[in-house]
Design an enzyme around this catalytic site. Structure first.
Site, short mmCIF file in Angstrom:
data_model
loop_
_atom_site.label_atom_id
_atom_site.label_comp_id
_atom_site.label_asym_id
_atom_site.label_seq_id
_atom_site.Cartn_x
_atom_site.Cartn_y
_atom_site.Cartn_z
N PRO A 1 -40.63 34.61 -27.16
CA PRO A 1 -40.97 33.37 -27.83
C PRO A 1 -41.25 32.24 -27.17
O PRO A 1 -40.74 31.92 -26.23
CB PRO A 1 -39.63 33.62 -28.61
N ASN A 2 -41.99 31.37 -27.69
CA ASN A 2 -42.41 30.09 -27.67
C ASN A 2 -43.29 29.89 -26.19
O ASN A 2 -43.63 28.88 -25.99
CB ASN A 2 -41.17 29.11 -27.19
N ARG B 1 -45.42 22.56 -23.59
CA ARG B 1 -44.12 22.86 -23.84
C ARG B 1 -43.26 22.30 -22.54
O ARG B 1 -43.33 23.05 -21.46
CB ARG B 1 -43.65 24.41 -24.32
N TYR C 1 -41.38 23.86 -17.28
CA TYR C 1 -42.35 25.20 -17.06
C TYR C 1 -43.75 25.13 -16.81
O TYR C 1 -44.44 25.85 -16.57
CB TYR C 1 -42.68 25.71 -18.75
N ASN D 1 -41.64 38.59 -19.34
CA ASN D 1 -40.75 37.31 -19.40
C ASN D 1 -40.32 37.33 -20.75
O ASN D 1 -40.94 37.10 -21.99
CB ASN D 1 -41.81 36.09 -19.20
N ALA E 1 -36.51 33.34 -24.30
CA ALA E 1 -34.77 33.27 -24.95
C ALA E 1 -34.09 34.40 -25.23
O ALA E 1 -33.01 34.47 -25.10
CB ALA E 1 -34.94 32.35 -25.84
N HIS F 1 -31.45 36.42 -22.80
CA HIS F 1 -30.05 35.83 -23.08
C HIS F 1 -29.23 36.34 -24.05
O HIS F 1 -28.18 36.09 -24.23
CB HIS F 1 -30.11 34.26 -22.73
N ASP G 1 -32.19 47.71 -24.75
CA ASP G 1 -31.85 49.11 -24.99
C ASP G 1 -33.17 49.90 -24.98
O ASP G 1 -33.39 50.94 -24.58
CB ASP G 1 -31.26 49.34 -26.11
N GLU H 1 -38.92 41.74 -14.10
CA GLU H 1 -38.75 40.43 -14.98
C GLU H 1 -38.95 39.11 -14.49
O GLU H 1 -38.81 38.96 -13.13
CB GLU H 1 -37.06 40.50 -15.32
N HIS I 1 -39.31 34.77 -15.11
CA HIS I 1 -39.11 33.70 -15.64
C HIS I 1 -40.03 32.54 -14.79
O HIS I 1 -39.65 32.60 -13.65
CB HIS I 1 -37.46 33.17 -15.40
N LEU I 2 -40.42 31.73 -15.54
CA LEU I 2 -41.33 30.36 -15.08
C LEU I 2 -39.93 29.42 -14.28
O LEU I 2 -40.43 29.31 -12.96
CB LEU I 2 -42.01 29.74 -15.94
N SER I 3 -39.20 29.15 -14.89
CA SER I 3 -38.09 28.23 -14.29
C SER I 3 -37.10 29.06 -13.51
O SER I 3 -37.06 30.01 -13.92
CB SER I 3 -37.59 27.46 -15.46
N ARG J 1 -30.19 25.83 -14.58
CA ARG J 1 -30.12 25.46 -15.72
C ARG J 1 -28.90 25.63 -16.51
O ARG J 1 -28.09 25.67 -15.86
CB ARG J 1 -31.72 25.97 -16.79
N ARG K 1 -28.21 30.22 -19.86
CA ARG K 1 -29.60 30.84 -19.32
C ARG K 1 -29.15 31.80 -18.19
O ARG K 1 -30.00 32.32 -17.39
CB ARG K 1 -30.46 29.93 -19.18
C1 DQA Z 1 -37.89 31.26 -19.47
C2 DQA Z 1 -36.38 30.82 -19.47
C3 DQA Z 1 -35.78 31.11 -20.72
O1 DQA Z 1 -34.57 30.51 -20.67
C4 DQA Z 1 -36.21 30.30 -21.92
O2 DQA Z 1 -35.76 30.42 -23.14
C5 DQA Z 1 -37.76 30.38 -22.05
C6 DQA Z 1 -38.64 30.56 -20.76
C7 DQA Z 1 -38.74 30.89 -18.45
O3 DQA Z 1 -39.85 31.66 -18.09
O4 DQA Z 1 -38.53 30.30 -17.45
O5 DQA Z 1 -38.19 30.21 -22.92
O6 DQA Z 1 -37.98 32.61 -19.75
#
Ligand code: DQA
Length: 151
Positions: free
Chosen positions: A17-18, A25, A30, A81, A84, A87, A94, A105, A107-109, A114, A118
């Site tokens: 999501p997002n 964003r 990011y 990725n 959210a 977490h 599952d 896996e 994550h950009l950040s 943080r 997270r």
């Molecule tokens: C994220 C890190 C997550 O905590 C966050 O909710 C995201 C992006 C990242 O790519 O850094 O939406 O997965």
């Protein structure tokens, strides 16, 4: 004599999501690249590595779970990725466990730098590797790791 057909290994790239809002964003967190830019980077990397790529994004947990389940028949590995849902989602954990494909896996950040909520990811325990904090480059590095794992 038949020449052996070498099938390209298939990697399903899932974005949670997002991540469709990347570019606008929180660019300080990011980066300024859009999801399309990341898709293009993944496509180029996959081409260079001889991988077949299926790149998707969803804002819905259930849709991600269904795509992970479908991957049993359509993919050799998953790069995810979970955003959210990393977490919060036992369902994604599952599903990944059920399909038993190699998972990377990303994550950009740097999630460990943080907020405390997270710091834990339900996906990490079912992934063979985790990359965070390197921005879009993390996707490229994860594809390289998956290519090596699949060979
Ligand atoms: C994220 C890190 C997550 O905590 C966050 O909710 C995201 C992006 C990242 O790519 O850094 O939406 O997965």
């Amino acid at each position: 004599m038949h020449k052996a057909m070498i099938m390209a290994k298939r990697v399903l790239v899932l974005n949670g999501p997002n991540l469709n809002l990347l570019g606008t964003r929180e660019p300080g967190t990011y980066g300024s690249e859009t999801l399309k830019d990341i898709e293009n980077l993944c496509k180029k990397t996959a081409d260079d590595l001889g991988l077949a790529l299926d790149f998707r994004q969803s804002n819905y947990e259930g849709e991600l779970v269904t795509w992970i389940q479908d991957a049993r028949n359509t993919a050799d590995a998953i790069l995810i990725n979970p955003a959210a849902y990393s977490h919060t989602s036992v369902a994604i954990h599952d599903a990944l466990r059920a399909v038993a494909l190699p998972v990377a896996e990303v994550h950009l950040s740097n999630i460990h730098q943080r907020e405390a909520f997270r710091h834990h990811s339900y996906v990490s325990s079912v992934a063979f590797g985790v990359i965070c904090g390197f921005g879009a480059l993390g996707y490229k590095l994860a594809l390289e790791a998956l290519a090596q794992k699949l060979n």
